[in-house]
Design a protein around this motif. Structure first.
Motif, PDB file in Angstrom:
ATOM      1  N   ASP A  84       0.821  -1.216   0.000  1.00 12.11           N
ATOM      2  CA  ASP A  84       0.000   0.000   0.000  1.00 12.11           C
ATOM      3  C   ASP A  84       0.856   1.266   0.000  1.00 12.11           C
ATOM      4  O   ASP A  84       0.326   2.375  -0.143  1.00 12.11           O
ATOM      5  N   SER A  85       2.146   1.113   0.177  1.00 11.25           N
ATOM      6  CA  SER A  85       3.048   2.264   0.195  1.00 11.25           C
ATOM      7  C   SER A  85       3.011   2.967  -1.157  1.00 11.25           C
ATOM      8  O   SER A  85       3.286   2.364  -2.194  1.00 11.25           O
ATOM      9  N   ALA A  86       2.657   4.230  -1.131  1.00 12.39           N
ATOM     10  CA  ALA A  86       2.503   5.018  -2.354  1.00 12.39           C
ATOM     11  C   ALA A  86       2.126   6.435  -1.929  1.00 12.39           C
ATOM     12  O   ALA A  86       1.992   6.728  -0.744  1.00 12.39           O
ATOM     13  N   THR A  87       1.954   7.307  -2.910  1.00 15.32           N
ATOM     14  CA  THR A  87       1.418   8.634  -2.655  1.00 15.32           C
ATOM     15  C   THR A  87      -0.056   8.626  -3.016  1.00 15.32           C
ATOM     16  O   THR A  87      -0.445   8.096  -4.055  1.00 15.32           O
ATOM     17  N   TYR A  88      -0.866   9.211  -2.149  1.00 14.63           N
ATOM     18  CA  TYR A  88      -2.306   9.240  -2.366  1.00 14.63           C
ATOM     19  C   TYR A  88      -2.757  10.683  -2.572  1.00 14.63           C
ATOM     20  O   TYR A  88      -2.451  11.571  -1.778  1.00 14.63           O
ATOM     21  N   LEU A  89      -3.467  10.884  -3.671  1.00 16.16           N
ATOM     22  CA  LEU A  89      -3.925  12.212  -4.061  1.00 16.16           C
ATOM     23  C   LEU A  89      -5.431  12.315  -3.927  1.00 16.16           C
ATOM     24  O   LEU A  89      -6.151  11.376  -4.276  1.00 16.16           O
ATOM     25  N   CYS A  90      -5.913  13.434  -3.437  1.00 13.84           N
ATOM     26  CA  CYS A  90      -7.342  13.693  -3.517  1.00 13.84           C
ATOM     27  C   CYS A  90      -7.589  14.726  -4.609  1.00 13.84           C
ATOM     28  O   CYS A  90      -6.697  15.518  -4.952  1.00 13.84           O
ATOM     29  N   ALA A  91      -8.766  14.676  -5.177  1.00 11.29           N
ATOM     30  CA  ALA A  91      -9.124  15.591  -6.253  1.00 11.29           C
ATOM     31  C   ALA A  91     -10.601  15.946  -6.123  1.00 11.29           C
ATOM     32  O   ALA A  91     -11.426  15.095  -5.795  1.00 11.29           O
ATOM     33  N   LEU A  92     -10.909  17.190  -6.393  1.00 11.06           N
ATOM     34  CA  LEU A  92     -12.284  17.677  -6.287  1.00 11.06           C
ATOM     35  C   LEU A  92     -12.816  18.016  -7.669  1.00 11.06           C
ATOM     36  O   LEU A  92     -12.063  18.514  -8.520  1.00 11.06           O
ATOM     37  N   GLY A  93     -14.114  17.798  -7.853  1.00 16.01           N
ATOM     38  CA  GLY A  93     -14.706  18.089  -9.138  1.00 16.01           C
ATOM     39  C   GLY A  93     -16.155  18.523  -9.027  1.00 16.01           C
ATOM     40  O   GLY A  93     -16.794  18.374  -7.973  1.00 16.01           O
ATOM     41  N   GLU A  94     -16.630  19.068 -10.121  1.00 15.67           N
ATOM     42  CA  GLU A  94     -18.030  19.504 -10.220  1.00 15.67           C
ATOM     43  C   GLU A  94     -18.671  18.810 -11.410  1.00 15.67           C
ATOM     44  O   GLU A  94     -18.009  18.516 -12.393  1.00 15.67           O
ATOM     45  N   ASP A  95     -19.975  18.582 -11.323  1.00 17.19           N
ATOM     46  CA  ASP A  95     -20.684  17.922 -12.420  1.00 17.19           C
ATOM     47  C   ASP A  95     -20.680  18.771 -13.683  1.00 17.19           C
ATOM     48  O   ASP A  95     -20.741  18.244 -14.786  1.00 17.19           O
ATOM     49  N   SER A  96     -20.605  20.076 -13.520  1.00 13.43           N
ATOM     50  CA  SER A  96     -20.712  20.973 -14.668  1.00 13.43           C
ATOM     51  C   SER A  96     -19.388  21.178 -15.376  1.00 13.43           C
ATOM     52  O   SER A  96     -19.325  21.889 -16.375  1.00 13.43           O
ATOM     53  N   SER A  97     -18.325  20.571 -14.863  1.00 15.12           N
ATOM     54  CA  SER A  97     -17.004  20.819 -15.435  1.00 15.12           C
ATOM     55  C   SER A  97     -16.195  19.535 -15.465  1.00 15.12           C
ATOM     56  O   SER A  97     -16.322  18.681 -14.601  1.00 15.12           O
ATOM     57  N   TYR A  98     -15.352  19.428 -16.491  1.00 12.92           N
ATOM     58  CA  TYR A  98     -14.447  18.294 -16.586  1.00 12.92           C
ATOM     59  C   TYR A  98     -13.190  18.508 -15.757  1.00 12.92           C
ATOM     60  O   TYR A  98     -12.375  17.618 -15.598  1.00 12.92           O
ATOM     61  N   LYS A  99     -13.028  19.697 -15.238  1.00 16.59           N
ATOM     62  CA  LYS A  99     -11.771  20.050 -14.590  1.00 16.59           C
ATOM     63  C   LYS A  99     -11.726  19.544 -13.158  1.00 16.59           C
ATOM     64  O   LYS A  99     -12.634  19.807 -12.366  1.00 16.59           O
ATOM     65  N   LEU A 100     -10.652  18.807 -12.818  1.00 15.09           N
ATOM     66  CA  LEU A 100     -10.409  18.371 -11.457  1.00 15.09           C
ATOM     67  C   LEU A 100      -9.340  19.245 -10.824  1.00 15.09           C
ATOM     68  O   LEU A 100      -8.401  19.667 -11.489  1.00 15.09           O
ATOM     69  N   ILE A 101      -9.491  19.475  -9.531  1.00 18.96           N
ATOM     70  CA  ILE A 101      -8.460  20.181  -8.779  1.00 18.96           C
ATOM     71  C   ILE A 101      -7.824  19.161  -7.846  1.00 18.96           C
ATOM     72  O   ILE A 101      -8.516  18.542  -7.032  1.00 18.96           O
ATOM     73  N   PHE A 102      -6.515  18.999  -7.969  1.00 23.53           N
ATOM     74  CA  PHE A 102      -5.792  17.976  -7.219  1.00 23.53           C
ATOM     75  C   PHE A 102      -5.066  18.571  -6.021  1.00 23.53           C
ATOM     76  O   PHE A 102      -4.560  19.699  -6.069  1.00 23.53           O
ATOM     77  N   GLY A 103      -4.996  17.785  -4.942  1.00 26.01           N
ATOM     78  CA  GLY A 103      -4.095  18.092  -3.860  1.00 26.01           C
ATOM     79  C   GLY A 103      -2.696  17.608  -4.225  1.00 26.01           C
ATOM     80  O   GLY A 103      -2.504  16.910  -5.221  1.00 26.01           O
ATOM     81  N   SER A 104      -1.713  17.988  -3.408  1.00 24.24           N
ATOM     82  CA  SER A 104      -0.330  17.630  -3.715  1.00 24.24           C
ATOM     83  C   SER A 104       0.030  16.232  -3.230  1.00 24.24           C
ATOM     84  O   SER A 104       1.120  15.738  -3.518  1.00 24.24           O
ATOM     85  N   GLY A 105      -0.876  15.589  -2.511  1.00 28.97           N
ATOM     86  CA  GLY A 105      -0.665  14.207  -2.139  1.00 28.97           C
ATOM     87  C   GLY A 105       0.023  13.998  -0.808  1.00 28.97           C
ATOM     88  O   GLY A 105       0.750  14.875  -0.320  1.00 28.97           O
ATOM     89  N   THR A 106      -0.222  12.832  -0.235  1.00 27.48           N
ATOM     90  CA  THR A 106       0.448  12.398   0.989  1.00 27.48           C
ATOM     91  C   THR A 106       1.096  11.060   0.715  1.00 27.48           C
ATOM     92  O   THR A 106       0.458  10.144   0.200  1.00 27.48           O
ATOM     93  N   ARG A 107       2.353  10.972   1.091  1.00 25.60           N
ATOM     94  CA  ARG A 107       3.066   9.709   0.903  1.00 25.60           C
ATOM     95  C   ARG A 107       2.818   8.798   2.092  1.00 25.60           C
ATOM     96  O   ARG A 107       2.953   9.210   3.248  1.00 25.60           O
ATOM     97  N   LEU A 108       2.461   7.574   1.820  1.00 23.25           N
ATOM     98  CA  LEU A 108       2.227   6.564   2.853  1.00 23.25           C
ATOM     99  C   LEU A 108       3.333   5.519   2.793  1.00 23.25           C
ATOM    100  O   LEU A 108       3.626   4.990   1.712  1.00 23.25           O
ATOM    101  N   LEU A 109       3.933   5.254   3.936  1.00 21.94           N
ATOM    102  CA  LEU A 109       4.943   4.198   4.044  1.00 21.94           C
ATOM    103  C   LEU A 109       4.440   3.179   5.046  1.00 21.94           C
ATOM    104  O   LEU A 109       4.171   3.517   6.202  1.00 21.94           O
ATOM    105  N   VAL A 110       4.310   1.934   4.626  1.00 19.84           N
ATOM    106  CA  VAL A 110       3.858   0.868   5.511  1.00 19.84           C
ATOM    107  C   VAL A 110       5.042  -0.054   5.786  1.00 19.84           C
ATOM    108  O   VAL A 110       5.569  -0.697   4.875  1.00 19.84           O
ATOM    109  N   ARG A 111       5.452  -0.095   7.022  1.00 20.47           N
ATOM    110  CA  ARG A 111       6.611  -0.902   7.424  1.00 20.47           C
ATOM    111  C   ARG A 111       6.184  -2.344   7.658  1.00 20.47           C
ATOM    112  O   ARG A 111       5.151  -2.593   8.269  1.00 20.47           O
ATOM    113  N   PRO A 112       7.003  -3.299   7.169  1.00 17.98           N
ATOM    114  CA  PRO A 112       6.657  -4.713   7.412  1.00 17.98           C
ATOM    115  C   PRO A 112       6.893  -5.103   8.867  1.00 17.98           C
ATOM    116  O   PRO A 112       7.596  -4.434   9.594  1.00 17.98           O
TER     117      PRO A 112
END
Lengths: 112, 115
Positions: A84-112
């Motif tokens: 699951d270790s990766a960067t996770y991005l959230c993005a916001l959108g509206e029904d009236s537009s194709y344009k998404l606005i992205f966050g810069s992401g959070t990196r997740l590190l899962v230690r074994p």
């Protein structure tokens, strides 16, 4: 102006624990919010979408909540694995537009 | 789902030159998007490319700097012109395969470094 905030510091957790990532936004009223996963050297991969009238959505080990009053989404990965270790991005959108606005992401590190 | 092939995957270019990035989709799509992802930053939409019409550019991006072609429903190119070190970034193409505004599929990106 519209702003999305994700924790820029990496989240470091032990395998098996639940990872919780946060996405906060201001000056925006999105119709939906999306979460993507991005691995190094790869493009983002869509994970989940939650609409403004939904409080919670689940997919396998993933759970997303959406609080339009707090202007916040929480992204949970239960029983986390090193894969699951990766960067996770959230993005916001509206029904009236194709344009998404992205966050810069959070990196997740899962230690074994 | 849509499979997107983007190339080159990375390149190192000299200042003042140009780089053209290609994006091939395995199915016909109406809208293709070009994003830029600067180090530690969020994805920023550069432009939307529709087949048969001029690309639509977002604020801060102009056609002279980022010319786009969209000759058919499965292919698009983005050129980054007159390169400067500030153009060093990852460039990504994406498609809204289901045309629902609800899910984007991305190519693997082009890592551009300008010397």
């Amino acid at each position: 102006s519209q702003k999305i905030e994700q924790n820029s510091e990496a989240l470091n957790i032990q395998e098996g624990k639940t990872a919780t990532l946060t996405c906060n936004y201001t000056n925006y009223s999105p119709a939906y919010l999306q979460w993507y996963r991005q691995d190094p050297g790869r493009g983002p991969v869509f994970l989940l979408l939650i609409r403004e009238n939904e409080k919670e959505k689940r997919k396998e080990r993933l759970k997303v909540t959406f609080d339009t009053t707090l202007k916040q989404s929480l992204f949970h990965i239960t029983a986390s694995q090193p894969a699951d270790s990766a960067t996770y991005l959230c993005a916001l959108g509206e029904d009236s537009s194709y344009k998404l606005i992205f966050g810069s992401g959070t990196r997740l590190l899962v230690r074994p | 789902s849509a499979v997107i092939s983007q190339k080159p995957s990375r390149d190192i270019c000299q200042r003042g030159t140009s780089l053209t990035i290609q994006c091939q989709v395995d199915s016909q799509v109406t809208m293709m998007f070009w994003y830029r992802q600067q180090p530690g930053q969020s994805l920023t939409l550069i432009a939307t490319a529709n087949q048969g019409s001029e690309a639509t550019y977002e604020s801060g991006f102009v056609i002279d700097k980022f010319p786009i072609s969209r000759p058919n429903l499965t292919f698009s190119t983005l050129t980054v012109s007159n390169l400067s070190p500030e153009d060093s970034s990852i460039y990504l193409c994406s498609v809204d395969w289901m045309a629902t505004n609800e899910k984007l599929f991305f190519g693997s990106g082009t890592q551009l470094s300008v010397l």
